[in-house]
Design an enzyme around this catalytic site. Structure first.
Site, PDB file in Angstrom:
ATOM      1  N   ASN A   9       7.683  39.465  45.517  1.00 19.43           N
ATOM      2  CA  ASN A   9       7.425  38.132  44.965  1.00 19.43           C
ATOM      3  C   ASN A   9       6.099  37.648  45.551  1.00 19.43           C
ATOM      4  OD1 ASN A   9       7.365  35.454  44.228  1.00 19.43           O
ATOM      5  ND2 ASN A   9       8.993  34.822  45.631  1.00 19.43           N
ATOM      6  N   LYS A  11       4.422  35.059  44.856  1.00 20.60           N
ATOM      7  CA  LYS A  11       4.285  33.588  44.873  1.00 20.60           C
ATOM      8  C   LYS A  11       2.936  33.190  44.285  1.00 20.60           C
ATOM      9  CE  LYS A  11       7.181  33.639  48.920  1.00 20.60           C
ATOM     10  NZ  LYS A  11       7.939  32.857  49.852  1.00 20.60           N
ATOM     11  N   HIS A  96      14.619  30.578  42.758  1.00 20.20           N
ATOM     12  CA  HIS A  96      14.056  30.786  44.099  1.00 20.20           C
ATOM     13  C   HIS A  96      14.158  29.478  44.883  1.00 20.20           C
ATOM     14  CE1 HIS A  96      11.184  31.578  47.306  1.00 20.20           C
ATOM     15  NE2 HIS A  96      11.377  32.860  47.057  1.00 20.20           N
ATOM     16  N   GLU A  98      12.168  27.993  46.707  1.00 21.29           N
ATOM     17  CA  GLU A  98      11.000  27.101  46.575  1.00 21.29           C
ATOM     18  C   GLU A  98      11.077  26.316  45.278  1.00 21.29           C
ATOM     19  OE1 GLU A  98       8.065  30.146  47.321  1.00 21.29           O
ATOM     20  OE2 GLU A  98       8.843  30.300  49.360  1.00 21.29           O
ATOM     21  N   GLU A 168      18.853  34.981  49.771  1.00 19.87           N
ATOM     22  CA  GLU A 168      17.677  34.636  50.560  1.00 19.87           C
ATOM     23  C   GLU A 168      17.969  33.395  51.399  1.00 19.87           C
ATOM     24  OE1 GLU A 168      13.880  36.366  48.744  1.00 19.87           O
ATOM     25  OE2 GLU A 168      14.167  34.399  47.852  1.00 19.87           O
ATOM     26  N   GLY A 174       9.594  33.230  54.756  1.00 27.49           N
ATOM     27  CA  GLY A 174       8.246  32.903  55.198  1.00 27.49           C
ATOM     28  C   GLY A 174       8.178  32.404  56.636  1.00 27.49           C
ATOM     29  N   SER A 214      11.707  37.283  55.120  1.00 26.36           N
ATOM     30  CA  SER A 214      10.928  37.946  56.167  1.00 26.36           C
ATOM     31  C   SER A 214      11.268  39.428  56.332  1.00 26.36           C
ATOM     32  CB  SER A 214      11.060  37.195  57.498  1.00 26.36           C
ATOM     33  OG  SER A 214      10.539  35.885  57.376  1.00 26.36           O
TER      34      SER A 214
HETATM   35  C1  PEP Z   1      10.497  35.281  49.088  1.00 22.95           C
HETATM   36  O1  PEP Z   1       9.564  34.589  48.763  1.00 22.95           O
HETATM   37  O2  PEP Z   1      11.361  35.539  48.233  1.00 22.95           O
HETATM   38  C2  PEP Z   1      10.547  35.803  50.455  1.00 22.95           C
HETATM   39  C3  PEP Z   1      11.616  36.424  50.842  1.00 22.95           C
HETATM   40  O3  PEP Z   1       9.450  35.587  51.248  1.00 22.95           O
HETATM   41  P1  PEP Z   1       9.141  36.268  52.694  1.00 22.95           P
HETATM   42  O4  PEP Z   1       9.410  37.724  52.569  1.00 22.95           O
HETATM   43  O5  PEP Z   1       7.696  35.975  52.956  1.00 22.95           O
HETATM   44  O6  PEP Z   1      10.057  35.613  53.675  1.00 22.95           O
END
Ligand code: PEP
Length: 253
Positions: A9, A11, A96, A98, A168, A174, A214
Site C-alpha cells: 500500500n 498510500k 483502511h 486512515e 491492521e 506506520g 510495520s
Molecule cells: C498500511 O498502510 O497498511 C501499513 C500497514 O503501513 P506500515 O507498513 O507503514 O505500518
C-alpha cells in the site's frame, strides 16, 4: 492450503515517474521462480494505468487504495469501480484505518463499497483493526466483530471467495511497533473463528487474512509463519523495491 498474498500500500507516495521507477525496481530484481505468493502493488490513482502497463507480463497485480460505491455522477473527487477496472486494477483496498480515521468512513460505507467492488469484479482487501485505546480497554474483539459483521453484511459465501481481510492494528501502522507474532496470530484466529460462525468452516478455511502494521524484512518471516497469517499488507517497507522483495521472499520460508 491458502496461498499467501503480499500487497504494498503505497498510500499518497510516488508520482507517475516515481511509481514507474519503483515498479521497474521490483520487476528487474525479483526472482519470480522463488515466489509462490500472489503479489499486489497499490499505487495512487494517478499511477494505476502506468503500473498496470508495467506489470502486464509479470505475475504482479495492481490494486487501488480506495473507491466510491456509486457508478457515476456528481461526486467530486471520487473514483468508481469501473474507472479502476479500466485502469487495470484487480484489487481495491477498502476500509483502511486512515480512511476510517481521517475521512470518517463508517462500516456502513465500507460495506457499500465492498458490495460495489464485488459486483464489479474487483477483489476487496477489507481492512479492520483496533486502536491502542480499544486494545488496552479490553474492547478489541468487540470492535473487530462490529467492523467485520457490519462490513460484510449481505456478502454471500460465494462472494467471500473474492474477499481478502487485512488485520491492521491501528497502533502498529506506520509507528514501527509491530504486533508480536503471538498477538497477531491470536487476532487472526479470532477473525477466522468469527467467519466460521458468520458463514461456515469452508469459507473461513479459504479466507486469506493478511497482517499489516510495520511489517519489515526483519519481522516478516516470523509473522508470516503463523498458521492463520496468510500474507501481509505493507506500507512503508513497500516503498523500496529491495525491502518489498525481501518481505515477498520471507513468505516462502
Ligand atoms: C498500511 O498502510 O497498511 C501499513 C500497514 O503501513 P506500515 O507498513 O507503514 O505500518
Amino acid at each position: 492450503m491458502r496461498k499467501k498474498v503480499i500487497a504494498g500500500n503505497w498510500k499518497m507516495n510516488n508520482d507517475i515517474s516515481g511509481s514507474a521507477e519503483l515498479i521497474s525496481g521490483i520487476i528487474n530484481n525479483i526472482d519470480f521462480s522463488r515466489v509462490n505468493s500472489d503479489v499486489i502493488v497499490c499505487p495512487p490513482f494517478t499511477s494505476l494505468e502506468t503500473a498496470s502497463e508495467l506489470v502486464k507480463n509479470t505475475p504482479i497485480k495492481v490494486g487501488a487504495q480506495n473507491m466510491f460505491f456509486e457508478d457515476k455522477g456528481a461526486f467530486t473527487g471520487e473514483i468508481s469501480a469501473a474507472m479502476l477496472l479500466s485502469a487495470g486494477c484487480d484489487y481495491v483496498i477498502l476500509g483502511h484505518s486512515e480512511r476510517r480515521a481521517i475521512f470518517n468512513e463508517s462500516n456502513e460505507w465500507i460495506n457499500k463499497k465492498i458490495h460495489k467492488a464485488l459486483s464489479s469484479g474487483l477483489k476487496p482487501i477489507f481492512c479492520v483493526g483496533e486502536t491502542l485505546e480499544e486494545r488496552e480497554s479490553g474492547v478489541m474483539k468487540d470492535v473487530l466483530k462490529k467492523q467485520i459483521t457490519e462490513g460484510l453484511t449481505g456478502v454471500t459465501s460465494n462472494q467471500m471467495e473474492e474477499v481478502i481481510v487485512a488485520y491492521e492494528p491501528v497502533w502498529a501502522i506506520g509507528t514501527g511497533k509491530t504486533a508480536s507474532p503471538e498477538q497477531a496470530e491470536e487476532v487472526h484466529k479470532f477473525i477466522r473463528d468469527l467467519i466460521t460462525k458468520m458463514y461456515n468452516k469452508d469459507v473461513a478455511d479459504n479466507l486469506v487474512i493478511q497482517y499489516g502494521g510495520s511489517v519489515k524484512p526483519n519481522n516478516a518471516a516470523e509473522l508470516l509463519s503463523q498458521p492463520n497469517i496468510d500474507g501481509a499488507l505493507i506500507g512503508g517497507a513497500a516503498l523500496k523495491a529491495d525491502s518489498f522483495i525481501d518481505i515477498i521472499y520471507s513468505a516462502e520460508l
